[in-house]
Design a protein around this motif. Structure first.
Motif, PDB file in Angstrom:
ATOM      1  N   VAL A 108       0.845  -1.199   0.000  1.00 37.75           N
ATOM      2  CA  VAL A 108       0.000   0.000   0.000  1.00 37.75           C
ATOM      3  C   VAL A 108       0.877   1.245   0.000  1.00 37.75           C
ATOM      4  CG1 VAL A 108      -1.626   1.344   1.374  1.00 37.75           C
ATOM      5  CG2 VAL A 108      -1.945  -1.118   1.143  1.00 37.75           C
ATOM      6  N   LEU A 109       1.881   1.238   0.852  1.00 35.73           N
ATOM      7  CA  LEU A 109       2.754   2.406   0.927  1.00 35.73           C
ATOM      8  C   LEU A 109       3.465   2.637  -0.412  1.00 35.73           C
ATOM      9  CD1 LEU A 109       4.122   4.658   2.518  1.00 35.73           C
ATOM     10  CD2 LEU A 109       5.926   3.044   3.117  1.00 35.73           C
ATOM     11  N   SER A 110       4.006   1.554  -0.981  1.00 41.38           N
ATOM     12  CA  SER A 110       4.711   1.694  -2.261  1.00 41.38           C
ATOM     13  C   SER A 110       3.785   2.282  -3.309  1.00 41.38           C
ATOM     14  CB  SER A 110       5.216   0.342  -2.745  1.00 41.38           C
ATOM     15  OG  SER A 110       5.921  -0.309  -1.732  1.00 41.38           O
ATOM     16  N   ALA A 111       2.566   1.746  -3.356  1.00 48.67           N
ATOM     17  CA  ALA A 111       1.623   2.212  -4.366  1.00 48.67           C
ATOM     18  C   ALA A 111       1.254   3.674  -4.132  1.00 48.67           C
ATOM     19  CB  ALA A 111       0.374   1.330  -4.356  1.00 48.67           C
ATOM     20  N   ALA A 112       1.054   4.040  -2.864  1.00 49.24           N
ATOM     21  CA  ALA A 112       0.688   5.434  -2.561  1.00 49.24           C
ATOM     22  C   ALA A 112       1.857   6.365  -2.864  1.00 49.24           C
ATOM     23  CB  ALA A 112       0.277   5.552  -1.100  1.00 49.24           C
ATOM     24  N   GLN A 113       3.061   5.933  -2.501  1.00 45.42           N
ATOM     25  CA  GLN A 113       4.249   6.750  -2.745  1.00 45.42           C
ATOM     26  C   GLN A 113       4.487   6.994  -4.223  1.00 45.42           C
ATOM     27  OE1 GLN A 113       6.990   4.347  -0.230  1.00 45.42           O
ATOM     28  NE2 GLN A 113       8.122   6.257  -0.098  1.00 45.42           N
ATOM     29  N   THR A 114       4.136   6.014  -5.041  1.00 44.06           N
ATOM     30  CA  THR A 114       4.428   6.133  -6.464  1.00 44.06           C
ATOM     31  C   THR A 114       3.223   6.633  -7.250  1.00 44.06           C
ATOM     32  OG1 THR A 114       3.883   3.793  -6.733  1.00 44.06           O
ATOM     33  CG2 THR A 114       6.188   4.345  -6.418  1.00 44.06           C
ATOM     34  N   GLY A 115       2.253   7.175  -6.553  1.00 45.89           N
ATOM     35  CA  GLY A 115       1.130   7.784  -7.250  1.00 45.89           C
ATOM     36  C   GLY A 115       0.127   6.807  -7.802  1.00 45.89           C
ATOM     37  N   GLN A 116       0.238   5.534  -7.420  1.00 45.98           N
ATOM     38  CA  GLN A 116      -0.758   4.575  -7.896  1.00 45.98           C
ATOM     39  C   GLN A 116      -2.059   4.680  -7.117  1.00 45.98           C
ATOM     40  OE1 GLN A 116       1.390   0.755  -7.771  1.00 45.98           O
ATOM     41  NE2 GLN A 116       1.368   0.810  -9.995  1.00 45.98           N
ATOM     42  N   LEU A 117      -1.977   5.292  -5.931  1.00 38.72           N
ATOM     43  CA  LEU A 117      -3.174   5.449  -5.116  1.00 38.72           C
ATOM     44  C   LEU A 117      -3.302   6.902  -4.677  1.00 38.72           C
ATOM     45  CD1 LEU A 117      -2.794   2.319  -2.802  1.00 38.72           C
ATOM     46  CD2 LEU A 117      -4.363   2.572  -4.722  1.00 38.72           C
ATOM     47  N   ASP A 118      -4.533   7.404  -4.669  1.00 39.05           N
ATOM     48  CA  ASP A 118      -4.766   8.766  -4.188  1.00 39.05           C
ATOM     49  C   ASP A 118      -5.069   8.775  -2.693  1.00 39.05           C
ATOM     50  OD1 ASP A 118      -4.436  10.025  -6.697  1.00 39.05           O
ATOM     51  OD2 ASP A 118      -6.408   9.271  -7.287  1.00 39.05           O
ATOM     52  N   VAL A 119      -5.890   7.822  -2.265  1.00 39.21           N
ATOM     53  CA  VAL A 119      -6.185   7.683  -0.839  1.00 39.21           C
ATOM     54  C   VAL A 119      -6.093   6.198  -0.507  1.00 39.21           C
ATOM     55  CG1 VAL A 119      -7.837   8.091   1.006  1.00 39.21           C
ATOM     56  CG2 VAL A 119      -7.755   9.650  -0.945  1.00 39.21           C
ATOM     57  N   ALA A 120      -5.392   5.901   0.580  1.00 40.48           N
ATOM     58  CA  ALA A 120      -5.194   4.498   0.920  1.00 40.48           C
ATOM     59  C   ALA A 120      -5.225   4.339   2.424  1.00 40.48           C
ATOM     60  CB  ALA A 120      -3.855   4.000   0.379  1.00 40.48           C
ATOM     61  N   GLU A 121      -5.556   3.138   2.870  1.00 42.54           N
ATOM     62  CA  GLU A 121      -5.507   2.857   4.300  1.00 42.54           C
ATOM     63  C   GLU A 121      -4.073   2.654   4.715  1.00 42.54           C
ATOM     64  OE1 GLU A 121      -7.993   0.207   6.324  1.00 42.54           O
ATOM     65  OE2 GLU A 121      -9.767   0.698   5.156  1.00 42.54           O
ATOM     66  N   GLY A 122      -3.658   3.399   5.728  1.00 44.18           N
ATOM     67  CA  GLY A 122      -2.280   3.298   6.186  1.00 44.18           C
ATOM     68  C   GLY A 122      -2.139   2.277   7.285  1.00 44.18           C
ATOM     69  N   ASP A 123      -0.942   2.238   7.828  1.00 43.80           N
ATOM     70  CA  ASP A 123      -0.653   1.252   8.845  1.00 43.80           C
ATOM     71  C   ASP A 123       0.452   1.803   9.741  1.00 43.80           C
ATOM     72  OD1 ASP A 123      -1.004  -1.917   9.317  1.00 43.80           O
ATOM     73  OD2 ASP A 123       1.017  -1.242   9.819  1.00 43.80           O
ATOM     74  N   THR A 124       0.426   1.419  11.014  1.00 45.70           N
ATOM     75  CA  THR A 124       1.457   1.885  11.934  1.00 45.70           C
ATOM     76  C   THR A 124       2.844   1.623  11.387  1.00 45.70           C
ATOM     77  OG1 THR A 124      -0.016   1.111  13.644  1.00 45.70           O
ATOM     78  CG2 THR A 124       2.173   1.782  14.329  1.00 45.70           C
ATOM     79  N   SER A 125       3.005   0.450  10.782  1.00 43.80           N
ATOM     80  CA  SER A 125       4.346   0.049  10.375  1.00 43.80           C
ATOM     81  C   SER A 125       4.896   0.940   9.271  1.00 43.80           C
ATOM     82  CB  SER A 125       4.331  -1.411   9.924  1.00 43.80           C
ATOM     83  OG  SER A 125       3.566  -1.530   8.751  1.00 43.80           O
TER      84      SER A 125
END
Lengths: 647, 313, 530
Positions: C246-263
């Motif tokens: 999820v983080l990779s996808a959000a960082q690379t613009g594949q996602l506009d809004v995503a559920e994050g995680d503590t980690s």
């Protein structure tokens, strides 16, 4: 020509005694390192299960996510637990899980594979079918289901993994056992002193052992990897009990925010896998029929000084002081030494000895065909002014095929099974005659006619497995003739053939010799062949020439007691009661050559002075020259040429 | 040859039966109840029981299995209890993704592995050692570990390739290729190692075989020897290694597809396992089995083409 | 929060298992003014959800964040905004009829049609509600004791409850199928809803561009009743479970809004992603065996309370991640109706008190206790392990039983009367929802069907009351629950969202920790920042 001689020579030290595999592995630095690493890992985990720096389950939330420090050598995990302690304790359960997989696989596969390969027939059929079936089972789907069913119990999962993995091992063991059994049919007759059954079991087991160990180390690494992957998917052993896989999975989940955790957890797995892998490689090198594999050991020539060229214009090939050694896991082993022999134009020289005597090694050394781990370490083989032992790569052009050619022992193995006879032959013709395909095709038919093949055009279209052994040997001879050589090295050219065919092939060789005037170096253990074809004889025993003489003199009465013994066990010379006589005892392996006469232990005439020091070649009555100080015929003068090189 | 093909195809029948029976038994023994999963923690036991009846979960396992087999005979693998989708519909699009991934991996592995293996066999010495280390690294590093590292370097840092997802080739060929690069690399490391090792061993065996020695002794130059005889003979065991790599890669998609969020069979398999979605697990089992049968068939055909003994037998 | 486990299922379970996630404080009928939105440009909004939808049929779907799969194509009667406000959607106003919170009426908008063109009116709404109640979805049990639904005129719907329902408006929002209106065509053939949506929403489901379990694509509905609120042409919801992915996808613009995680939180912040958080789970140590059937020690209230005082919640939260974990001392989270804002309430860390209680109960030397947990919602069972470790401080030896085959197996084990204690989270936006969860018999919170007349009495009064009176009753119930120590709160966790730079309007609150991308008004919707 078979690989057996070189192989026997090269592996004899490794297989000579029980436990020597371990010794062979430990003889290499890679084996020692890998073994030491594994031992440390296993011991650490065994001991570590009881003695850890910290309680592996004790949390110290204030100290979570720490990088290595004096207090925590490998840092702490997400709950502040000591990573080192967890790795040590987790190692025990992870290794046990791997062990379970490996044990299940081996216990299931070994007997099945041996049974299939050795018994054959129905048993083989049924087992092979089942194996085919299991091989096609989607392992991962079954594994996922099993893990779900048994509450992610990795021991059960790994047992199932071992069971599914056993199919592959059954195949491999079966193949090895089958090959070993078939080999026995060829060699059993020559082996002395043991019953066939004993030989079979021992032979198959020792042959399979290496493969099994190599496969097992590989499988262990895969099992560890699968364990890790399943834990990554959350299907591994439940926390808080530490397991390696679970810890990597945990580390992977925080790979971006706390990457350090990947290092010790992934590291211990990588180190274990590497150690297992290296160990597997070393074992393979040690047991394999060749050294080539990854070990890449080699032998170097001692000094660059060639033996002097006798410079006799009548002599085509003059071998002088030839010494060949093989590199084995246990070190360098000399298999042939101090060999002198001459082949003159147009004559046939027999190179005679039991298997293990080194006769094929000599033939190979002359053609530069020693396996990678073998080399000429001293002496020379002069071919009309050129030292063949100094040739490399392109240097052989214009020698191989066109000056010296080879006919091998097993004609069916000497032809490339994947290409048509006409194609193989034609390829050689095009190289030697520098002609096009069409012209080559004509010459191929000519060559086949020359070796008395009945329907050359038809035979040229066939694959090697579609023709008989006798026909194949004719084809092999045709291949040797393609370059119109002046010397033909024939390595046991009739051994693998039926008795009736043997005579035909010998007749053919004689006819070709008469037609082309080429010389033949005939490697054989069969006195009948010598009597039929050879003018002169060189007898080898345990890596040394023991007698050189004209064939007529040898048959009239050899000088060396070994030649005598060997003549006596020839099928042409049965004992009075009709049984085949044998020479008592066995040929000493190259790493166990005695001081003095190599034959002394088996020699009825041996005396104390035979084992004191190196025995020189001694000129005897007639044409005989023998390495014996108590010869069967009166002694003459020592032969100076080889005397000073004796050790 | 044709007989071999037919026999192999017939193998699929007992295989699918065996695999599905095992999976079915395992799945029906698993604790946890799809009806409960669907309805959630708060559902009343009555509601769960009603749904179980509706889904046919209250029937004995063999009845369920037989009715599943009946459907299979018509190409019907049932419906997912979770998505309500027919299993074949759900899996077909995913099969394409998994096959694209695995086939690309196998092709890349074969080309690279064979090249590396041949060089290793001919060179020996240092080259061989280096190859050994690289091979071992390929075996030692778990594919998902490699995948995570690749993503953080090539997707997040360098932005060369997408971090997640699959682009269908009819949407954009370039996008498709780009979406496969990282998954193929992480999946293929092991395959390259295996094929390279096998190629080298096979080539060495052939190089030291009698017929190569004879051709060499009788004057055939080294290049012709390698290209015309060594490679061809060595390719027989290599083909079976490629088959093994194919099957191994198919299994490893379970790990890699999860990291790269690829809509393939592997990621569906893990999901279905957690859901106890029996019909989907069975469907994937059937698909995997058929793919494996097909791969073995291709390996056999390749044997036939490479080894005249097999062809004419 | 580390989580190597199968995330899709985890969040799906969040959706299914946590009962009443979202609600309003009171049933207010605030009438917001319709804002003129920026108007959507030709673009795509890329969202992420950790699991596949349970169903695309709103009556069978999940709640919480998984509502996004239906919310995009279906309008609710009442919209719950990210800030927790109830906003008119298909209903323009609503209120209880009479006293006692048992009859509820809604006035409907009269200019709305379904995507197939048929009109949205009271009959259609009644049909949709009746279908929902009998369709067998998991949410049907969470909308109160509905006796009847009727259309009193063309644009008025009346819902009658058998027992007082203080949260009727909440149950008509997008998170509960009851208020999500399905068109008549869909009701006629519910299976068709899996391939085509039949709602009045801003988008329609595009099955052709979707891959089940991977990506769900929605196209702009040109017949939507308030085009101003529509911000995008296409909305894609991708299913990605692994937080690193999820983080990779959000960082690379594949996602506009995503559920994050503590980690991945700190890395997301470093990468320049916007972060929106809201408290969600209230992790609890469920001391289930209150009669001491399996473990006699648990029958003693003092022992149970001792455990409440033995937990160093600050340390646990600090270790697990102070940004996303917070100590939780009451059964309901701060800022919600029923939370007691008083130093005297709640379990504070007090080891001496805990040890003294243990001694008084005759367990000075401690005892052993089996604690059932699972790694799906509690990744690596980190929370459970921390609790087990802390209980060791007062001599309780905890045998942690990890049911790792998944949540269904956990629930089966947890409700089998074989375990005296469990770790499980509650999630609720007010006392009605929370107590509904933690007191319901036969669930993992109450497998032995314990009842307490005092709590029942307080809650019964509260459900029929309104305003401050209800709040007082809720707080008394809360204090009674603390005294009983049936359910010991441990820590709360946050829902985290990563938001791309060019997106605005994403808000979340303790009242609504699972905000939705679309809204009936443009300034409540997620929209391009420019």
């Amino acid at each position: 020509m078979s690989a057996t001689v070189a192989a026997t020579a090269a592996t004899a030290p490794a297989t000579a005694a029980r436990g020597s595999l371990l010794r062979g592995v430990l003889a290499t630095w890679r084996g020692r390192t890998a073994g030491a690493v594994l031992l440390v890992v296993v011991l650490a985990c065994l001991v570590g299960a009881f003695v850890t720096p910290y309680d592996p389950l004790a949390q110290d939330l204030a100290a979570a996510r720490q990088t290595p420090s004096g207090a925590h050598w490998l840092g702490t995990d997400l709950l502040g637990r000591d990573v080192l302690s967890r790795l040590l304790q987790g190692g025990a359960s992870s290794l046990v899980a791997v062990l379970v997989a490996v044990l299940v696989r081996t216990v299931v596969a070994l007997p099945l594979g041996l049974a299939a390969g050795h018994l054959g027939g129905r048993v083989d059929q049924v087992i092979t079918r089942v194996v085919d079936l299991v091989m096609a089972v989607p392992t991962i789907v079954i594994l996922l289901s099993v893990l779900t069913l048994f509450g992610n119990d990795l021991l059960i999962g790994m047992a199932v993994f071992g069971l599914l993995g056993s199919a592959g091992l059954v195949r491999i063991v079966r193949g090895a056992a089958l090959a070993a059994s078939q080999e026995l049919h060829v060699t059993a007759g020559r082996l002395m002193g043991l019953s066939r059954r004993q030989v079979a079991v021992r032979h198959v087991l020792s042959r399979v052992r290496g493969v099994v160990i190599v496969q097992t180390t590989l499988f262990a690494t895969i099992a560890l990897g699968v364990q890790t992957g399943l834990s990554f998917l959350g299907l591994g052993a439940p926390p808080p009990e530490p397991t390696w896989g679970g810890m990597v999975g945990e580390a992977a989940s925080v790979v971006q925010s706390y990457p350090w955790l990947m290092v010790p957890t992934g590291g211990v797995i990588a180190i274990t896998v590497l150690a297992l892998g290296v160990l597997g490689d070393v074992v393979r090198d040690t047991t394999a029929d060749r050294s080539s594999a990854s070990g890449g050991r080699s032998v170097r020539r001692r000094g660059r000084v060639p033996a002097a060229d006798p410079g006799d214009p009548d002599v085509l090939l003059a071998v002088r002081g030839l010494e060949v050694a093989f590199a084995t896991a246990a070190g360098e082993v000399t298999v042939v030494r101090d060999v002198d022999l001459d082949v003159r134009a147009g004559e046939t020289v027999g190179l005679v000895g039991e298997s293990g005597s080194g006769k094929s090694v000599v033939a190979k050394a002359v053609l530069g065909l020693l396996p990678r781990n073998g080399a000429v370490v001293a002496g020379s083989a002069w071919w009309r002014g050129t030292d063949l032992t100094g040739l490399r790569g392109r240097g052989w052009r214009g020698v191989r095929g066109s000056q010296i050619a080879l006919v091998a022992q097993d004609p069916l193995r000497a032809l490339d099974p994947t290409s048509r006879i006409g194609a193989q032959l034609g390829e050689l013709v095009r190289v030697h005659d520098r002609v096009g395909r069409r012209a080559a095709r004509v010459r191929v038919v000519e060559l086949l006619e020359q070796v008395q093949v009945i329907d050359p055009a038809e035979v040229a279209r066939r694959y090697p497995h579609e023709i008989s052994g006798g026909m194949a040997q004719r084809v092999a001879i045709a291949m040797a003739l393609a370059g119109r050589p002046r010397l033909l090295v024939a390595d046991e050219p009739t051994t693998a053939l039926d008795v009736t065919v043997q005579a035909e092939v010998l007749d053919l060789l004689r006819a070709l010799q008469a037609e082309t005037g080429m010389a033949i170096l005939l490697v054989t253990h069969d006195w009948g062949v010598v009597a039929d074809a050879c003018e002169r004889v060189v007898v080898l025993y345990a890596g040394e020439v023991v007698e050189r003489a004209d064939a007529a003199d040898v048959f009239a009465g050899p000088g060396h007691p070994y030649t005598r013994a060997l003549l006596d066990c020839s099928p042409d010379q049965p004992a009075p009661d009709g049984t085949l006589r044998t020479v008592p005892g066995t040929v000493p392996p190259p790493d166990a050559w005695p001081t003095g006469c190599h034959f002394a232990a088996r020699c009825p005439r041996a005396q104390d002075d035979c084992t004191q020091e190196g025995i020189p070649m001694v000129e005897l009555a007639g044409s005989r020259v023998a390495r014996c100080i108590h010869p069967l015929v009166p002694a003459g003068q020592p032969v100076g040429l080889t005397l000073e090189r004796s050790r | 040859m044709l007989r071999i093909v037919l026999r192999r195809l017939l193998w699929a029948v007992p295989l699918v039966l065996g695999v599905s029976l095992v999976v079915f038994l395992l799945a029906s023994l698993v604790p946890g109840d799809p009806a409960r999963t669907i309805l959630g923690e708060s559902a009343t036991p009555d509601a769960v029981a009603a749904l179980r009846t509706e889904l046919g979960l209250d029937r004995p396992w063999y009845e369920q299995y037989l009715s599943w087999l009946g459907g299979l005979a018509h190409g019907d693998l049932g419906t997912s209890v979770f998505t309500g989708e027919p299993v074949t519909t759900a899996l077909n699009s995913r099969l394409a993704v998994t096959l694209a991934l695995v086939l690309t991996t196998v092709v890349v592995c074969s080309v690279v592995g064979v090249a590396v293996g041949v060089v290793g066999a001919l060179r020996g010495g240092i080259t061989a050692r280096v190859l050994d280390v690289v091979s071992l690294a390929g075996i030692a590093l778990p594919s998902f570990w490699v995948a995570l590292v690749l993503v953080s370097v090539f997707a997040v840092k360098l932005r060369w390739f997408p971090a997640t997802g699959y682009v269908s080739p009819d949407q954009s060929l370039g996008g498709w290729a780009s979406s496969l690069v990282l998954p193929v690399v992480s999946l293929g490391l092991l395959g390259v190692a295996v094929i390279a090792k096998q190629t080298r061993d096979a080539a060495l065996t052939v190089l030291e075989s009698d017929h190569v020695a004879v051709l060499r002794a009788n004057g055939l130059p080294e290049t012709r020897l390698v290209l015309g005889h060594v490679l061809r003979n060595a390719s027989i065991p290599v083909v079976s290694a490629i088959g093994v790599v194919f099957v191994g890669s198919l299994d490893a998609t379970v790990f890699v597809e999860n990291v790269f969020v690829l809509p393939g069979l592997g990621s569906r398999a893990t999901q279905a396992t957690v859901d106890h979605d029996v019909s989907v697990i069975l469907g994937i089992g059937v698909y995997f089995t058929l793919v494996v049968v097909l791969v073995n068939l291709l390996v056999d055909v390749a044997y036939g083409l490479l080894d005249p003994k097999v062809r004419t037998a | 929060m580390p989580r190597p486990t199968l995330r899709p299922s985890r969040r799906r379970w969040v959706a299914v298992a946590a009962l009443a996630l979202v609600a309003t404080l009171t049933a207010c009928t605030s009438q917001s003014s319709g804002g003129g939105g920026a108007g959507g440009d030709a673009s795509t909004l890329q969202l992420q959800f950790p699991g596949a939808p349970i169903s695309l049929n709103p009556a069978l779907g999940g709640n919480g964040g998984s509502s996004v799969f239906t919310m995009l194509a279906y309008d609710p009667l009442i919209y719950l905004s990210g800030d927790g406000d109830l906003v008119p959607d298909l209903a323009t106003s609503w209120d209880y009829v009479g006293e006692g919170n048992t009859v509820f009426e809604l006035q409907l908008r009269d200019d709305v049609t379904f995507s197939d063109g048929s009109p949205m009116d009271a009959d259609a709404v009644v049909a949709s509600m009746e279908y929902f109640l009998q369709a067998g979805g998991s949410l049907a049990g969470q909308v109160g004791d509905v006796q009847s639904v009727e259309a009193t005129d063309e644009s008025t719907v009346r819902v009658t409850y058998g027992r007082p329902n203080p949260d009727a408006a909440s149950t008509m929002t997008q998170y509960f199928g009851l208020g999500v209106v399905i068109g008549p065509a869909g009701l006629a053939d519910p299976d068709s809803l899996l391939n085509a949506s039949q709602g009045t929403g801003q988008y329609t489901y595009d099955a052709g561009s979707s891959v089940t379990g991977d990506r769900y694509t929605y196209q702009r509905n040109d017949g939507y009743w308030n085009p101003d609120a529509q911000q995008y042409d296409t909305v894609v919801v991708r299913v990605i479970g692994d937080p690193n992915a999820v983080l990779s996808a959000a960082q690379t613009g594949q996602l506009d809004v995503a559920e994050g995680d503590t980690s991945t939180l700190s890395l997301a912040q470093d990468a320049g992603l916007g972060v929106v958080t809201a408290p969600f789970f209230n992790w609890s140590l469920v001391l289930a065996d209150r009669a001491g059937t399996i473990n006699p020690a648990l029958a003693d209230e003092r022992v149970r309370r001792a455990m409440g005082y033995a937990l160093d919640r600050d340390s646990i939260a600090g270790a697990l991640g102070p940004d996303t974990f917070a100590p939780s001392t009451q059964v309901i989270l701060p800022d919600l109706d029923g939370y007691v804002d008083d130093d005297a309430a709640g379990y504070d860390f007090d080891l001496d008190e805990a040890k003294q209680l243990m001694a008084e109960a005759g367990y000075a030397d401690g005892f052993s206790m089996t604690l059932l947990t699972q790694p799906v919602l509690d990744p690596n069972t980190a929370i459970s392990q921390a609790v087990a470790s802390a209980l060791g401080e007062i001599g309780i030896t905890v045998d942690l039983q990890v049911e790792s085959t998944g949540v269904p197996a956990f629930i089966q084990a947890g409700t089998s009367d074989r375990y005296e204690a469990l770790m499980w989270p509650s999630a609720g936006a007010d006392m009605a929802q929370v107590t509904n969860q933690i007191l319901a018999p036969g669930t993992v919170f109450n497998p032995f069907d314990s009842t307490d007349p005092q709590v029942q009495d307080l809650l019964g009064q509260a459900f029929a009351a309104t305003g401050q009176q209800r709040t007082d009753l809720y707080e008394q119930a809360n204090e009674r629950l603390e005294q009983l120590a049936w359910v010991v709160p441990v820590i709360s966790t946050q829902n985290i969202y990563y938001v791309a730079e060019d997106i605005t309007g994403v808000t979340a609150s303790v009242q609504n920790p699972n905000p939705m991308p679309v809204a009936p008004e443009a300034d409540l919707a997620w929209r391009p920042a420019s």
